[in-house]
Design a protein around this motif. Structure first.
Motif, short mmCIF file in Angstrom:
data_model
loop_
_atom_site.label_atom_id
_atom_site.label_comp_id
_atom_site.label_asym_id
_atom_site.label_seq_id
_atom_site.Cartn_x
_atom_site.Cartn_y
_atom_site.Cartn_z
N CYS A 4 0.80 -1.23 0.00
CA CYS A 4 0.00 0.00 0.00
C CYS A 4 0.83 1.27 0.00
O CYS A 4 0.29 2.35 -0.27
CB CYS A 4 -0.91 0.04 1.23
N SER A 5 2.10 1.21 0.31
CA SER A 5 2.90 2.42 0.39
C SER A 5 2.98 3.11 -0.97
O SER A 5 3.34 2.47 -1.96
CB SER A 5 4.31 2.10 0.89
N PRO A 6 2.67 4.40 -1.05
CA PRO A 6 2.74 5.14 -2.33
C PRO A 6 4.17 5.62 -2.58
O PRO A 6 4.51 6.77 -2.34
CB PRO A 6 1.79 6.30 -2.10
N TYR A 7 5.02 4.74 -3.08
CA TYR A 7 6.45 5.01 -3.16
C TYR A 7 6.78 6.27 -3.97
O TYR A 7 7.69 7.01 -3.62
CB TYR A 7 7.17 3.79 -3.75
N THR A 26 9.23 -1.04 -8.36
CA THR A 26 9.30 -1.77 -9.64
C THR A 26 8.93 -3.23 -9.46
O THR A 26 8.11 -3.78 -10.21
CB THR A 26 10.71 -1.66 -10.24
N PHE A 27 9.53 -3.86 -8.46
CA PHE A 27 9.25 -5.28 -8.21
C PHE A 27 7.78 -5.50 -7.88
O PHE A 27 7.14 -6.43 -8.39
CB PHE A 27 10.12 -5.81 -7.07
N LEU A 28 7.22 -4.65 -7.01
CA LEU A 28 5.84 -4.84 -6.58
C LEU A 28 4.85 -4.62 -7.72
O LEU A 28 3.86 -5.34 -7.83
CB LEU A 28 5.52 -3.89 -5.42
N GLN A 29 5.12 -3.66 -8.59
CA GLN A 29 4.25 -3.46 -9.75
C GLN A 29 4.26 -4.67 -10.67
O GLN A 29 3.22 -5.07 -11.21
CB GLN A 29 4.69 -2.20 -10.51
N GLN A 30 5.44 -5.25 -10.86
CA GLN A 30 5.54 -6.44 -11.70
C GLN A 30 4.76 -7.60 -11.09
O GLN A 30 4.01 -8.31 -11.79
CB GLN A 30 7.01 -6.82 -11.88
N LEU A 52 1.09 -9.59 -12.29
CA LEU A 52 0.98 -11.03 -12.57
C LEU A 52 -0.09 -11.70 -11.71
O LEU A 52 -0.65 -12.72 -12.10
CB LEU A 52 2.34 -11.70 -12.32
N GLU A 53 -0.34 -11.14 -10.52
CA GLU A 53 -1.29 -11.77 -9.59
C GLU A 53 -2.73 -11.55 -10.06
O GLU A 53 -3.14 -10.42 -10.34
CB GLU A 53 -1.11 -11.18 -8.19
N GLU A 54 -3.49 -12.62 -10.15
CA GLU A 54 -4.90 -12.53 -10.48
C GLU A 54 -5.70 -12.65 -9.18
O GLU A 54 -5.78 -13.72 -8.60
CB GLU A 54 -5.29 -13.63 -11.46
N THR A 55 -6.24 -11.54 -8.72
CA THR A 55 -7.01 -11.56 -7.47
C THR A 55 -8.38 -10.94 -7.68
O THR A 55 -8.55 -10.05 -8.51
CB THR A 55 -6.27 -10.78 -6.36
N LYS A 56 -9.32 -11.40 -6.89
CA LYS A 56 -10.69 -10.92 -7.01
C LYS A 56 -10.93 -9.68 -6.17
O LYS A 56 -11.65 -8.76 -6.57
CB LYS A 56 -11.66 -12.03 -6.60
N GLU A 111 -8.64 -3.69 -2.66
CA GLU A 111 -8.34 -3.31 -1.27
C GLU A 111 -7.04 -2.53 -1.19
O GLU A 111 -6.95 -1.50 -0.53
CB GLU A 111 -8.27 -4.58 -0.40
N ILE A 112 -6.03 -3.02 -1.91
CA ILE A 112 -4.71 -2.37 -1.92
C ILE A 112 -4.81 -0.97 -2.55
O ILE A 112 -4.26 0.00 -2.05
CB ILE A 112 -3.68 -3.22 -2.69
#
Length: 452
Positions: A395-398, A415-419, A423-427, A432-433
């Motif tokens: 959640c941190s707005p880097y 960069t890592f978290l955006q990648q 890739l993550e498929e969540t409902k 929430e994030i």
């Protein structure tokens, strides 16, 4: 002057106590306002309806309510909009009914704080967005123009899937009081009159006001922010849901000044400083996450006070009246969080190095009433430090927190978290994030902890 005797003093105090407080049955509308139900007000309505600029009225009128507290104008305005645009809160109001009420709007600012102080425009937008609305906020500063405001009125009063709310000063309208929120119920083009559906119906009835006067009223600065007021265009966000479970705790909400301590502000500033450090050797996400966990746990365990960044939604804490749909969504959300790659990396470091840390949750805690969950609610009691640390990382707005992202820890982590999130498929987790990240951005910018 002769001294006042004790008996006279006691009598004076008694007289003061027995003096009744001023009471009012509404206020008389000033000449700047035309009562909606007056003959002239009805005529204006009929003409505006023929011109096609009353389409926004009907859904709002169906949900028109009187605010429950003197400072609830912002909350009641937002409740009208949420229910008018048919947003499902995915939580029970009373009985079997899922329906918005002012007491359910606590994701950005505690309701008890709003009851005393009201809310400002930024907090209003934060509440709107974390409850499934898409917003466009226009501050009426030197860059705003009356012509653009009139264009907005022309466009959005002809439709019912977009609604306009105003934050303005009553003083400019020659009304008593000052800051106020109201939804726009329609627009008479030829007479340049705006219908204000005032939620303080115990004070003033709905009324017509000139657009130019309203624009002037929005230019007045809000004492709590030092900035001009403005207006917000809102619509139902496609494929968006309100916050299901998590929320910022009162200690880290956007009313941070109400609970200011050296510890919580120090933690936020320390997190910012760590993210701004050079990271030329950062080559893999595993190492960065491990270093982040090490830093955050150390920061938390050296705090002199037990404080939390996150908690859970207040509407869920009583464990009563939750719909099966909402409960199922919560379970899915927790499963998605635990299955997330970042959670697995956080858990690997935390379980190895901090398994014996004597704290149920360093960065968050479920609401108090979860101490004795029953039956299916036990899933929420599983929340531990790893869940809340993962939330903080996601959640941190880097880009807001770090002045320059180039070659910094914050840059690599972002960069890592955006990648990974791509890739993550969540409902439910992405929604929430996204909502929590917006609140964090408001938090950091409001207190100038880190804003460009």
């Amino acid at each position: 002057m002769e001294p006042i005797s004790e008996s006279v003093k006691k009598k004076s105090i008694s007289d003061i106590k027995d003096t009744p407080k001023l009471q009012f049955y509404r206020r008389k509308l000033p000449d700047s306002c035309i009562p909606f139900s007056s003959p002239e007000g009805k005529k204006i309505f009929q003409e505006a309806l023929l011109f096609g600029h009353m389409e926004c009225y009907f859904k709002l009128a169906a949900q028109f309510r009187t605010q429950d507290e003197p400072a609830f104008c912002g909350l009641s305005t937002l409740v009208m909009v949420l229910n008018a645009l048919e947003i499902d809160p995915e939580q029970v109001w009373k009985g079997p009914w899922r329906w918005y009420h002012e007491n359910m709007l606590d994701c950005c600012v505690p309701v008890k704080v709003i009851e005393q102080d009201g809310i400002n425009l930024g907090q209003f937008v934060c509440l709107a967005e974390c409850n499934g609305l898409e917003t466009k906020m226009i501050i009426v500063d030197e860059n705003a123009t009356l012509e653009i405001f009139r264009e907005v009125l022309l466009k959005y009063t002809k439709q019912d899937d977009y609604l306009i709310t105003l934050s303005y000063s009553r003083k400019v309208l020659s009304q008593t009081g000052d800051g106020h929120f109201s939804p726009v119920g329609g627009y008479h083009v030829e007479r340049d009159l705006v219908l204000i559906l005032d939620t303080a119906r115990f004070k003033y009835p709905p009324h017509w006001v000139s657009a130019s006067l309203l624009f002037e009223a929005m230019q007045v600065k809000d004492k709590s922010t030092g900035k001009p007021r403005g207006y917000v265009i809102m619509n139902k966000k496609p494929s968006s849901r309100p916050l299901l479970l998590f929320r910022l705790s009162d200690q880290f909400g956007i009313t941070l000044e109400k609970s200011y301590t050296k510890s919580n502000m120090s933690m936020l500033r320390g997190w910012k400083a760590w993210l701004a450090e050079p990271c030329d050797s950062c080559v893999n996400i595993e190492g960065i996450i491990a270093n982040a966990v090490n830093f955050l746990v150390k920061e938390a365990t050296t705090s002199t006070q037990q404080e939390f960044i996150f908690t859970t939604q207040l509407d869920i804490k009583c464990c009563q009246g939750i719909s099966d749909q909402h409960l199922c969504s919560i379970k899915t959300l927790i499963d998605e969080l635990q299955d997330h790659e970042v959670y697995k990396l956080v858990d690997a470091t935390f379980s190895t190095k901090f398994a014996n840390t004597n704290c149920e949750a360093l960065f968050g805690t479920p609401a108090v009433s979860f101490n004795e969950p029953s039956g299916s609610m036990k899933c929420v009691r599983m929340l531990q430090s790893q869940h809340f640390i993962t939330l903080l990382l996601l959640c941190s707005p880097y880009k807001v927190m770090v002045d320059t992202l180039q070659n910094t820890t914050g840059a690599m982590l972002d960069t890592f978290l955006q990648q990974i999130m791509g890739l993550e498929e969540t409902k439910y987790l992405k929604n929430e994030i996204g909502l929590l990240k917006k609140q964090f951005k408001v938090l950091f910018c409001s207190y100038k902890i880190c804003c460009k």
